[in-house]
Scaffold this motif. Structure first.
Motif, mmCIF file in Angstrom:
data_model
loop_
_atom_site.group_PDB
_atom_site.id
_atom_site.type_symbol
_atom_site.label_atom_id
_atom_site.label_comp_id
_atom_site.label_asym_id
_atom_site.label_seq_id
_atom_site.Cartn_x
_atom_site.Cartn_y
_atom_site.Cartn_z
ATOM 1 N N ASP A 42 0.818 -1.115 -0.089
ATOM 2 C CA ASP A 42 -0.024 -0.006 -0.032
ATOM 3 C C ASP A 42 0.862 1.236 0.066
ATOM 4 N N TYR A 44 0.255 4.405 -0.550
ATOM 5 C CA TYR A 44 -0.145 5.670 0.381
ATOM 6 C C TYR A 44 -0.065 5.470 1.679
ATOM 7 N N THR A 47 3.616 6.005 2.281
ATOM 8 C CA THR A 47 3.721 7.765 2.261
ATOM 9 C C THR A 47 3.387 8.176 3.657
ATOM 10 N N ILE A 48 2.062 7.908 4.040
ATOM 11 C CA ILE A 48 1.670 8.413 5.245
ATOM 12 C C ILE A 48 2.161 8.326 6.456
#
Length: 114
Positions: A42, A44, A47-48
């Motif tokens: 994942d 995203y 990155t979060i």
């Protein structure tokens, strides 16, 4: 002569809570990043996690003295609770095993002869 800057700052409960939350967030994000192949599964979330780590470290590092003081206070508090519990258990054991026992009749160590 002492000035206002010579006094040691005592962190407020809000500062302590914010610092602890930022440290826990940094640990969680760092653990997620360090545990492996997060970007493949994942991107995203990966990155979060990096953004959370950077922001949490930016909030934690300047407050390192508050973080250390809070951890020391919590450790002393838990130690004091454990010490009180230990003393209470020892007191209960002393009350249970009292030395003022009475015996009926004569106390003999030998078995009775028939």
């Amino acid at each position: 002569m002492t000035t206002h800057h010579d006094k040691q700052h005592t962190p407020s409960p809000r500062e302590r809570a914010t610092t602890m939350l930022a440290a826990i967030t940094a640990l969680a994000a760092g653990t997620y990043i360090a545990c492996g192949d997060g970007f493949t599964w994942d991107p995203y979330a990966y990155t979060i996690a990096w953004l959370l780590l950077i922001c949490a470290l930016a909030a934690t590092i300047p407050q390192a003295d508050t973080l250390i003081d809070t951890i020391i206070r919590a450790t002393r508090f838990v130690t004091r609770i454990l010490r009180h519990a230990r003393h209470a258990l020892h007191a209960a054991a002393r009350r249970r095993h009292t030395t003022a026992r009475t015996t009926r009749g004569t106390a003999t160590t030998a078995a009775p002869i028939e």
